[in-house]
Design a protein around this motif. Sequence first.
Motif, PDB file in Angstrom:
ATOM      1  N   UNK A  73       0.912  -1.201   0.137  1.00 14.06           N
ATOM      2  CA  UNK A  73       0.213  -0.089   0.004  1.00 14.06           C
ATOM      3  C   UNK A  73       0.780   1.206  -0.041  1.00 14.06           C
ATOM      4  N   UNK A  74       2.293   1.191   0.366  1.00 17.90           N
ATOM      5  CA  UNK A  74       2.877   2.360   0.467  1.00 17.90           C
ATOM      6  C   UNK A  74       3.360   2.478  -1.055  1.00 17.90           C
ATOM      7  N   UNK A  75       3.166   1.957  -2.069  1.00 17.16           N
ATOM      8  CA  UNK A  75       3.361   2.392  -3.619  1.00 17.16           C
ATOM      9  C   UNK A  75       2.277   3.238  -4.176  1.00 17.16           C
ATOM     10  N   UNK A  76       1.521   3.649  -2.992  1.00 18.97           N
ATOM     11  CA  UNK A  76       0.472   4.832  -3.405  1.00 18.97           C
ATOM     12  C   UNK A  76       1.451   6.328  -3.283  1.00 18.97           C
ATOM     13  N   UNK A  77       2.380   6.022  -2.589  1.00 18.75           N
ATOM     14  CA  UNK A  77       3.201   7.338  -2.225  1.00 18.75           C
ATOM     15  C   UNK A  77       3.787   8.029  -3.573  1.00 18.75           C
ATOM     16  N   UNK A  78       3.641   9.273  -3.520  1.00 14.75           N
ATOM     17  CA  UNK A  78       4.131  10.043  -4.891  1.00 14.75           C
ATOM     18  C   UNK A  78       5.343   9.706  -5.255  1.00 14.75           C
ATOM     19  N   UNK A  79       6.354   9.457  -4.345  1.00 16.61           N
ATOM     20  CA  UNK A  79       7.747   9.105  -4.646  1.00 16.61           C
ATOM     21  C   UNK A  79       7.753   7.822  -5.557  1.00 16.61           C
ATOM     22  N   UNK A  80       6.986   6.788  -5.260  1.00 17.77           N
ATOM     23  CA  UNK A  80       7.001   5.532  -5.971  1.00 17.77           C
ATOM     24  C   UNK A  80       6.315   5.640  -7.253  1.00 17.77           C
ATOM     25  N   UNK A  81       5.273   6.512  -7.282  1.00 21.10           N
ATOM     26  CA  UNK A  81       4.542   6.665  -8.606  1.00 21.10           C
ATOM     27  C   UNK A  81       5.232   7.477  -9.478  1.00 21.10           C
ATOM     28  N   UNK A  82       6.053   8.534  -9.074  1.00 23.89           N
ATOM     29  CA  UNK A  82       7.070   9.339  -9.871  1.00 23.89           C
ATOM     30  C   UNK A  82       7.991   8.485 -10.457  1.00 23.89           C
ATOM     31  N   UNK A  83       8.526   7.603  -9.589  1.00 15.35           N
ATOM     32  CA  UNK A  83       9.685   6.526  -9.914  1.00 15.35           C
ATOM     33  C   UNK A  83       9.132   5.683 -11.096  1.00 15.35           C
ATOM     34  N   UNK A  84       7.953   5.138 -11.338  1.00 14.64           N
ATOM     35  CA  UNK A  84       7.601   4.455 -12.324  1.00 14.64           C
ATOM     36  C   UNK A  84       7.307   5.398 -13.533  1.00 14.64           C
ATOM     37  N   UNK A  85       6.616   6.417 -13.391  1.00 12.54           N
ATOM     38  CA  UNK A  85       6.573   7.208 -14.504  1.00 12.54           C
ATOM     39  C   UNK A  85       7.715   7.627 -15.088  1.00 12.54           C
ATOM     40  N   UNK A  86       8.553   8.193 -14.087  1.00  7.95           N
ATOM     41  CA  UNK A  86      10.184   8.859 -14.956  1.00  7.95           C
ATOM     42  C   UNK A  86      11.035   7.621 -15.520  1.00  7.95           C
ATOM     43  N   UNK A  87      10.773   6.349 -14.742  1.00  6.47           N
ATOM     44  CA  UNK A  87      11.554   5.358 -15.457  1.00  6.47           C
ATOM     45  C   UNK A  87      11.108   5.035 -16.925  1.00  6.47           C
ATOM     46  N   UNK A  88      10.123   5.359 -16.933  1.00 10.56           N
ATOM     47  CA  UNK A  88       9.397   4.906 -18.521  1.00 10.56           C
ATOM     48  C   UNK A  88       9.208   6.384 -19.318  1.00 10.56           C
ATOM     49  N   UNK A  89      10.086   7.301 -18.806  1.00  6.59           N
ATOM     50  CA  UNK A  89       9.975   8.567 -19.642  1.00  6.59           C
ATOM     51  C   UNK A  89       8.878   9.380 -19.709  1.00  6.59           C
ATOM     52  N   UNK A  90       7.985   9.097 -18.953  1.00  9.93           N
ATOM     53  CA  UNK A  90       6.913  10.030 -18.903  1.00  9.93           C
ATOM     54  C   UNK A  90       6.670  11.007 -17.793  1.00  9.93           C
ATOM     55  N   UNK A  91       5.690  11.813 -17.969  1.00  8.89           N
ATOM     56  CA  UNK A  91       5.357  13.213 -17.043  1.00  8.89           C
ATOM     57  C   UNK A  91       4.875  12.749 -15.861  1.00  8.89           C
ATOM     58  N   UNK A  92       5.423  13.165 -14.660  1.00  6.53           N
ATOM     59  CA  UNK A  92       5.342  12.736 -13.459  1.00  6.53           C
ATOM     60  C   UNK A  92       4.929  13.825 -12.559  1.00  6.53           C
ATOM     61  N   UNK A  93       4.401  15.083 -13.119  1.00 11.73           N
ATOM     62  CA  UNK A  93       4.072  16.196 -12.391  1.00 11.73           C
ATOM     63  C   UNK A  93       2.625  16.089 -11.617  1.00 11.73           C
ATOM     64  N   UNK A  94       1.837  15.152 -11.710  1.00 12.22           N
ATOM     65  CA  UNK A  94       0.505  14.962 -11.090  1.00 12.22           C
ATOM     66  C   UNK A  94       1.042  14.295  -9.705  1.00 12.22           C
ATOM     67  N   UNK A  95       2.069  13.975  -9.451  1.00 14.99           N
ATOM     68  CA  UNK A  95       2.556  13.429  -7.999  1.00 14.99           C
ATOM     69  C   UNK A  95       3.401  14.228  -7.655  1.00 14.99           C
ATOM     70  N   UNK A  96       3.425  15.561  -7.638  1.00 17.17           N
ATOM     71  CA  UNK A  96       4.465  16.321  -6.994  1.00 17.17           C
ATOM     72  C   UNK A  96       4.317  16.723  -5.524  1.00 17.17           C
ATOM     73  N   UNK A  97       2.967  16.443  -5.127  1.00 24.26           N
ATOM     74  CA  UNK A  97       2.760  16.624  -3.682  1.00 24.26           C
ATOM     75  C   UNK A  97       3.472  15.797  -2.831  1.00 24.26           C
ATOM     76  N   UNK A  98       3.928  16.245  -1.540  1.00 23.57           N
ATOM     77  CA  UNK A  98       4.651  15.632  -0.500  1.00 23.57           C
ATOM     78  C   UNK A  98       5.915  14.475  -1.073  1.00 23.57           C
ATOM     79  N   UNK A  99       6.409  14.698  -2.181  1.00 24.41           N
ATOM     80  CA  UNK A  99       7.504  14.182  -2.562  1.00 24.41           C
ATOM     81  C   UNK A  99       9.080  14.425  -1.753  1.00 24.41           C
TER      82      UNK A  99
END
Length: 363
Positions: A73-99
């Motif tokens: 359930x900790x994967x809902x954290x913005x840092x983990x979501x940003x990691x997945x998106x950025x590793x795939x070359x995608x925009x991660x700005x929607x997960x900027x909060x609390x990073x």
Amino acid sequence: MNLHSGFSIPPLEGSEKMSATKKFYAHSLPGEAPEKWQGLEEHLKDVASRAESSAAIFNSASWANTAGILHDIGKAHCDFQRYLLQENGLDASEHDDQRTGSRVNHSGAGAVFACEKWNSPRIIGKTLAYLIAGHHAGLPDWHGGRDSLSYRLENEKPVAEAVRGYAAEFLASLPAKLMPPVSFKPEFYHFWVRMLYSCLVDADFLDTESFMDAARNDQRPEFPSLKELKKRFDQRLKEKVSKVAPTFLNQVRADILEACRIAAQQSSGLFSLTVPTGGGKTLSGTAFAIDHAIRHGKSRVIYVIPFTSIIEQTADVLRKFFDSDNVVEHHSNIAPDKEMESPQLTLAAENWDAPVIVTTSVQ
């Protein structure tokens, strides 16, 4: 309670409602759009269902289900979501909060929530925390530095706070009370915890594999039940017996077989079979094992042999009665070419998900 069927997350309000509009992922696929990634909710529910099914046999379904829901359930954290998106070359700005700018340890949040929700008696929450926090690296010690459970529960609270809104409805759906099916005597409790841990780890691995490597997952075999194998075994044993000469030795073997069949009807427990070489121990013991397992609702026959010098001989005998595809041989002497002959059985050796296992006491 089976969260795999009929579980849904009710609408949230306020800032939690805003976070609920985001899509949270558990696993990505290289080169694929996020629409084809595995959703976090899907992964949590599927792992819970798999773990629950495995643990039901020892009256621990609700425990395994709960651990499955909370394990990632900790994967809902913005840092983990940003990691997945950025590793795939995608925009991660929607997960900027609390990073925090670092890759979050996603297994700690569920452990924190477990200790919060089931804190009386405290050992209930701590038991779940051990399973959840250790589902990747192994069951942790309570003391011992940064990898200890006590350290992680204290230092991973910020991650839990950050995903509390996402976790709220999951937590509300879980049972208010959990009681272990065993006493807290160390020898019972420790074994039970390891069984639960095995259910969680296996469920997480298999669900991840089914999404990340469907071709490999499709190779995993489905096995017949022991009841089906008993019919095959009895028929082939009958054919073998019908062809032997009516000698004194063969009569002794028949008597041993009959004694094993009778013993199989007794209450479950520990039994010994003392027979000299040539007395038919392998087949008589197998007849006992299958009959006894079926009588008491068990699903595996596991041969544990101390020496590799005789294990292959035993496995070869069993294959003649059960067929090669139903006997998993698992020990250090397995040659690579033998594994290549049956990749399905090699996969089955990962979790012994087969009706007949032949292994060593070391393994």
